[in-house]
Design an enzyme around this catalytic site. Structure first.
Site, PDB file in Angstrom:
ATOM      1  N   ASP A  14       1.147  -1.604  -0.202  1.00 45.95           N
ATOM      2  CA  ASP A  14      -0.157   0.092   0.110  1.00 45.95           C
ATOM      3  C   ASP A  14       1.101   0.980  -0.086  1.00 45.95           C
ATOM      4  OD1 ASP A  14      -1.845   2.187   0.494  1.00 45.95           O
ATOM      5  OD2 ASP A  14      -2.324   0.980   2.593  1.00 45.95           O
TER       6      ASP A  14
ATOM      7  N   ASP B 149       0.416   5.304  -0.362  1.00 44.46           N
ATOM      8  CA  ASP B 149      -0.244   6.249   0.134  1.00 44.46           C
ATOM      9  C   ASP B 149       0.366   7.417   0.009  1.00 44.46           C
ATOM     10  OD1 ASP B 149      -2.214   8.070   0.725  1.00 44.46           O
ATOM     11  OD2 ASP B 149      -3.011   6.573   2.740  1.00 44.46           O
TER      12      ASP B 149
ATOM     13  N   ASP C 199       3.250   1.345   3.552  1.00 46.64           N
ATOM     14  CA  ASP C 199       2.977   0.686   4.906  1.00 46.64           C
ATOM     15  C   ASP C 199       2.389   0.011   5.143  1.00 46.64           C
ATOM     16  OD1 ASP C 199       0.747   0.572   7.216  1.00 46.64           O
ATOM     17  OD2 ASP C 199      -0.977   1.859   6.788  1.00 46.64           O
TER      18      ASP C 199
END
Lengths: 451, 324
Positions: free
Chosen positions: B98, B100, B275
């Site tokens: 992930d 972001d 993450d």
């Protein structure tokens, strides 16, 4: 000449040995050639003649003894020197299987005894490999290659086939040389894959430093552990359908228990050895807290407040006060009230410390997330309730302190390692170690002053 | 490219999107093919996905649900279960990364905390490409899907060889992939001065590549553990050496002890590039590709060609163009 079964009990010749020598009626019989090998082992201490193994069964027990006692007194190595005499390989292999069967049948694959047998095998093989390090590199390399190739094809193996080995946590995926999923283990593959990238340096040296014998040894140890685990599980399953297990095996299982208890008593009776792996309440020593705990106690200023207070701090603060030796215990599944029956310490010291850290966060944790109080109770083992009450205990588990590895993944901002962190894998180990060192310093100072 | 403001979608716009634009056929095959094994979760009021344990028997039922409820946000599990409605009988999970844009630790844009812009979104794309390279080239994994999540990217690996991996192993994998650990170069052969940057293969190479990326994206405001302003300034001054991969010169400039300090800090920055919590969680739910990210009015989109993908062309719902 060293035979592969000496470092790999799952090699093909090992199987032949077992079918040749491993008949039930032989297992408890005095074996002259075993005795001969033991007595002719270089450096073997023969003073304690009646403790030297004369049968397969006794040898099995000796292996187990060695691995449990070796840390308690250095001198005992000389008593077990025969375990590191390559000539013993045939007897060694049979007794290895005997040991596995005994724990599999009596204690099961998930027992502490099984774990000890797994450790035992790993210790023995790794000690043997260590001794082999005095041999020329080529010799080690090709012996390991032979031993490994009984389990995997070292010229064609993918890391995804080694998941079980990686899961053991002793070999990290970043130690493997990967190319397109393939693990580069042998020198010829190394050269083919990377040779063109290496300039001005000796490729053989580069290979040895980044893979070589070191990786082969680690792989072998990991694979043997995985295979042994599987073997014990299979034997256990089969034993459920067995009418009557062999009495020799059952006897050995009893002996294992005896040795285990003896080792346990030695460990705790030893002078001052285990002072700092207490499994009862001890007062906090704040100076011994690791950096991550200190940081957390001062409050978390950015994201990740919940995880830090609930998942990380709550277990640490409770175990460090009530049972800092949790990981040295055989049974790690304990209840908080086992060590704090009236919950007095919990209410008066532990909870206040956690709450204070929570309030020091910005924004204060309970201000916007009062439900985290329930989560804290739950991590202490008291279910999902607003009040921490004895009657709820056991609805959830008392979480053990998070490992450094987990912390780095869950809340990296918490981890700013100090020099002391290099030696440990869990903050609570840091705490125990530091307390021991501090005590030592103090004693030393007292002594110095006295002189 | 027109200027697009990343502002929240109104309730009306959301309804419009699900009524007129959203099509169940835009849900990727890798979800539809395993629909009945997955848990779905929904956020109906913008307060987090608290409607969970949902399951769908077929595409049609998913479609009806979405058209009727027009959720603020929709998610589905990375896990496959025997009984997804109870989250029981875990079979396997996608391996997920992930990235972001708002959480990239080495952003060079002027975004405020929590905001994203085309610059940091572009950086997220660079990172995702690097992740894909490692997964494919070194780890040999196949079936790697890239998804634009609305404010960043998800890499979703559905290679059977890795889907049964434990959380611990995923921890090792993610740290390998993003170069989050300093390579352990201690050895018994007596080579004490071995440096990661002289090893042109294996994890060391990967760590060197990520570290170069990180160092070249530091700014004077970057926060590095155990690195004071003076040292950071020297790093910024000497980092031009790294553009030509002259690590030896870079190390010589700032000195070996300080170099080690910098590299430890860089490893820790690398750790935050993705993450890691998401990667090690076997039961996580992720935004369902094709659905709306209502906070920024962007569509979560399965990416067909990452090289040419531009979120501001390919992930903007129609209603945004109709705004005055």
């Amino acid at each position: 000449m060293i035979k592969t079964p000496y470092i790999n009990p799952f090699s093909n010749d090992a199987k032949e040995i077992v079918s040749k020598l491993g008949q039930v009626e032989n297992l408890d019989k005095r074996n002259e050639s075993l005795i001969n090998i033991v007595q002719h082992t270089r450096g073997q201490n023969l003073d304690d003649a009646h403790n030297l193994p004369e049968t397969f069964k006794q040898l099995a027990l000796s292996r187990f003894e060695w691995s449990l006692f070796r840390k308690s007194s250095e001198a005992s190595q000389k008593k077990y020197e025969y375990l590191f005499n390559p000539d013993i390989y045939e007897y060694d292999v049979v007794s290895f299987y005997l040991l596995c069967q005994a724990v599999a049948i009596r204690y099961g694959p998930d027992s502490h005894e099984t774990k000890q047998v797994l450790d035992c095998e790993e210790d023995i093989i790794s000690q043997r490999l260590e001794i082999l390090k005095s041999e020329p590199n080529d010799f080690q390399s090709s012996l390991l290659r032979k031993a490994l190739n009984q389990l995997i094809d070292t010229n064609s193996i993918y890391w995804t086939d080694l998941k079980d080995v990686l899961d053991l946590g002793k070999l990290d995926i970043n130690e493997l040389l990967l190319s397109n999923g393939k693990v580069i283990i042998e020198y010829e593959d190394f050269i083919e894959e990377y040779g063109h990238l290496i300039h001005n340096r000796d490729p053989r040296t580069m290979y040895e430093v980044t893979a070589g014998v070191n990786i082969k040894s680690k792989l072998l140890l990991g694979l043997i552990r995985v295979y042994t685990k599987k073997y014990i599980r299979t034997v256990h399953e089969m034993s459920k359908r067995m009418v009557e297990p062999n009495p020799i095996i059952l006897e050995l299982a009893d002996n294992i228990k005896e040795v285990q208890q003896k080792a346990q008593s030695l460990k705790y009776a030893g002078p001052g050895s285990s002072q700092y792996i207490d499994d009862k309440p001890v007062n906090y020593e704040f100076e011994a807290f690791p950096p991550c705990v200190r940081k957390c106690l001062n409050g978390i200023k950015s994201g990740g407040r919940n995880d830090a207070i609930v998942l990380f701090l709550t277990p640490f603060v409770s175990y460090s006060r009530l049972c800092p030796g949790i990981f040295a215990r055989q049974e790690q599944n304990i209840k908080l009230s086992d060590v704090d029956p009236s919950l007095e310490i919990t209410h008066n010291e532990i909870i206040p410390m956690i709450y204070e850290a929570a309030q020091s966060c910005s924004p204060p944790l309970f201000k916007d997330q009062p439900q985290e109080k329930v989560n804290i109770n739950s991590k202490l083992g008291f279910g999902m309730h607003t009040e921490l009450k004895l009657e709820h205990e056991g609805e959830t588990q008392w979480y053990t302190p998070m490992s450094c590895e987990k912390i780095k993944l869950h809340m990296p901002e918490l981890c700013t390692p100090s020099v002391d962190c290099k030696k440990i894998g869990n903050p609570i180990t840091y705490y125990n170690r530091k307390r021991r060192l501090m005590k030592k310093d103090k004693n030393k100072q007292v002594n110095d002053d006295g002189n | 490219m027109m200027e697009i403001k990343l502002k929240p979608a109104s309730n009306y716009e959301r309804k419009l999107f699900y009524r007129e634009e959203w099509d169940v056929k835009d849900v990727p095959d890798f979800v539809l093919n395993s629909l009945t094994s997955r848990e779905f979760g929904f956020d109906h009021f913008g307060q987090g996905p608290n409607d969970r344990y949902k399951t769908f028997l077929d595409d049609l039922r998913l479609k009806r649900f979405m058209k009727a409820k027009q959720p603020f946000a929709a998610y589905c599990s990375v896990a496959f279960y025997d009984a997804p409605g109870q989250r029981k009988g875990w079979q396997k999970s996608e391996l997920v990364f992930d990235v972001d844009a708002k959480d990239i630790p080495i952003r060079t844009c002027d975004c405020n905390e929590g905001e994203v812009c085309d610059k940091c979104l572009n950086q997220a794309k660079e990172i995702v490409l690097m992740i894909k390279d490692v997964l494919h080239g070194e780890m040999g994994l196949k079936n790697i899907n890239m998804v634009y999540s609305g404010r960043g990217y998800h890499v979703r690996v559905l290679d059977e060889n890795v889907m049964e991996a434990s959380s611990e192993l995923r921890g090792q994998i993610v740290q390998y992939v993003i170069g989050a650990k300093e390579p352990d170069l201690t050895n018994t052969l007596g080579f004490n001065s071995l440096q990661h940057f002289i090893i042109p293969y294996g994890y060391s190479k990967n760590f060197t590549k990520w570290s170069k990326y990180t160092i070249l994206h530091l700014t004077k405001d970057s926060k590095l553990d155990n690195v004071n302003n003076r040292l950071l300034k020297d790093v910024l001054k000497s980092r031009y050496h790294l553009e030509q991969d002259q690590w030896g010169l870079f190390r010589g400039d700032i000195g070996p002890i300080r170099f080690n300090k910098v590299m430890s800090a860089v490893a820790r920055i690398n750790m935050n590039i993705t993450d890691t919590k998401v990667s090690i969680d076997l039961k996580r739910i992720l935004r369902l590709p094709s659905t709306l990210h209502s906070k920024v009015s962007m569509k979560s989109t399965l990416i067909k060609n990452i090289e040419t993908f531009d979120p501001f062309d390919d992930a903007v719902p129609k209603f945004v163009y109709e705004r005055k």
